[in-house]
Design an enzyme around this catalytic site. Sequence first.
Site, PDB file in Angstrom:
ATOM      1  N   PHE A   1       0.823  -1.176   0.073  1.00 18.98           N
ATOM      2  CA  PHE A   1      -0.184   0.035  -0.097  1.00 18.98           C
ATOM      3  C   PHE A   1       1.000   1.430   0.077  1.00 18.98           C
ATOM      4  CE2 PHE A   1      -2.246   3.417   1.841  1.00 18.98           C
ATOM      5  CZ  PHE A   1      -3.458   3.388   1.078  1.00 18.98           C
TER       6      PHE A   1
ATOM      7  N   ASP B   1       9.362   2.581   1.472  1.00 18.85           N
ATOM      8  CA  ASP B   1       8.101   3.110   2.082  1.00 18.85           C
ATOM      9  C   ASP B   1       8.142   2.995   3.415  1.00 18.85           C
ATOM     10  OD1 ASP B   1       5.771   4.380   2.792  1.00 18.85           O
ATOM     11  OD2 ASP B   1       4.752   3.653   0.931  1.00 18.85           O
TER      12      ASP B   1
ATOM     13  N   LYS C   1       3.098  10.300   7.898  1.00 19.13           N
ATOM     14  CA  LYS C   1       2.149   9.530   9.251  1.00 19.13           C
ATOM     15  C   LYS C   1       3.054  10.462  10.177  1.00 19.13           C
ATOM     16  CE  LYS C   1      -0.834   6.083   7.689  1.00 19.13           C
ATOM     17  NZ  LYS C   1      -0.353   5.259   6.275  1.00 19.13           N
TER      18      LYS C   1
HETATM   19  C1  LIG Z   1      -0.700   5.503   4.951  1.00 16.13           C
HETATM   20  C2  LIG Z   1       0.254   5.096   3.851  1.00 16.13           C
HETATM   21  C3  LIG Z   1       0.409   5.863   2.494  1.00 16.13           C
HETATM   22  C4  LIG Z   1      -0.198   6.744   2.460  1.00 16.13           C
HETATM   23  O1  LIG Z   1      -0.172   8.028   3.233  1.00 16.13           O
HETATM   24  P1  LIG Z   1      -1.318   9.099   3.175  1.00 16.13           P
HETATM   25  O2  LIG Z   1      -0.771  10.161   3.927  1.00 16.13           O
HETATM   26  O3  LIG Z   1      -2.423   8.403   3.447  1.00 16.13           O
HETATM   27  O4  LIG Z   1      -1.337   9.517   1.831  1.00 16.13           O
HETATM   28  C5  LIG Z   1       1.848   5.240   1.892  1.00 16.13           C
HETATM   29  N1  LIG Z   1       2.268   4.310   2.090  1.00 16.13           N
HETATM   30  C6  LIG Z   1       2.115   3.424   3.330  1.00 16.13           C
HETATM   31  C7  LIG Z   1       3.141   2.578   3.665  1.00 16.13           C
HETATM   32  C8  LIG Z   1       1.247   3.897   4.005  1.00 16.13           C
HETATM   33  O5  LIG Z   1       0.944   3.330   5.454  1.00 16.13           O
END
Ligand SMILES: *Cc1c(COP(=O)(O)O)cnc(C)c1O
Length: 395
Positions: free
Chosen positions: A139, A224, A253
Amino acid sequence: MSRKTADYLDLAKAHQMPIYAQPPLVVSHGRGSLLWDTDGREYLDYSGGIGVNVLGHAHPAVVAAIAAQAARTIHTSNGLHHPGAIEMATRLGTLCALHKVFLCNSGCEAVEAALKLARRVFFDRGQPRSKFVAVHGGFHGRTLGALSVTGQPTYQEGFSPLLQSVQFVPYNNVTALQEALDAQTAAFIVEPVLGNGGVVAPDPGYLAAARRLCDDVGALLIVDEVQTGIGRTGHWLAHSSEQLQPDIVCLAKAVGGGLPLGAILANEAHSAAFAQGVHGSTFGGSPLACAAGLATMQEISQKNLLAHATTLGQTFRGMLLDLQKRRPDILEVRGRGLLIGLRYRSPAKPLAIRCRTLGLLSTLAGSHVLRFFPPLNTTTKELERCVDILALANS
Ligand SMILES: *Cc1c(COP(=O)(O)O)cnc(C)c1O
């Protein structure tokens, strides 16, 4: 001004797009791990703002930093230097051992920036590469670029055409990755632990192998750390347990201490591809968000919260393994540090609802995994309260 929960819910139904599966509670305020709704009910909040609130709610150091910064400047735009962005860049550069930063506002923006930087690096070399490799179950966010590398068809449905030339491989599978990477690949993007995809930690050595395989074909490695970074797993970065250097790290985050902030980090050579005017953001790295994020990281350092999170993560895991012995519908206790998932034999949503009515907030990571984001400064007592409620909800 302030209404009762039922009135708020009527208005929400009338005026908010039905995008989110929100439970029928309206948050009033929080303190540490605790949260109260507009009818005065108390909850143990282990939903953690979906991984954002590493210090829980209303941490005094963060509140003070935000108030002090708001009284100076809230926003300047990136047309002007300001200390917060510079301090943040310096701090994150050291943390990631990648000394050039681009600040944005969110996870998907960080991923967009990472994908664009990777392509631009090869464009600038006069050897354009367009292909990305990503993993099933990964994700990376909801914007079209980030969505294109998100390996979950339900999120992609109805938005085609997405980015062309994205190849998905199974997570934690070195052979499949080797077969997918080639001389057209700009980058492989991967989470160090699948967060949204079910709290899945790969085998030791997977990320290091990915590093070597990317090097073999000259592709960039994008890690990521949006969900895992800034202490969640008991380390500043989840990949740091594996002795590898990514080319690009994505953060968001927790990095903004509750305010919208995202970042990508890269080395000197690669970051040259983001030359003046190549990319940008109006709000990215605002003084306010940087102040909140810097105060959060300072608190984590000063209070030794990485070690605390590691210890409490083991405690929590132990309690949950005990619970599993008594509850055969729990198939697995997953995760690292204080990023913990419980995989159930049946869909976990009914259980999440029962937990909430008993005063515990959690999140779902896929259909069968209940996920917890305790603040890094939570206590053993609070963890016990969580497991007690789980046991009750599960009986
Ligand atoms: C939450 C998340 C995203 C997206 O972040 P947003 O601030 O909601 O756009 C991307 N990568 C990972 C691993 C995430 O957990």
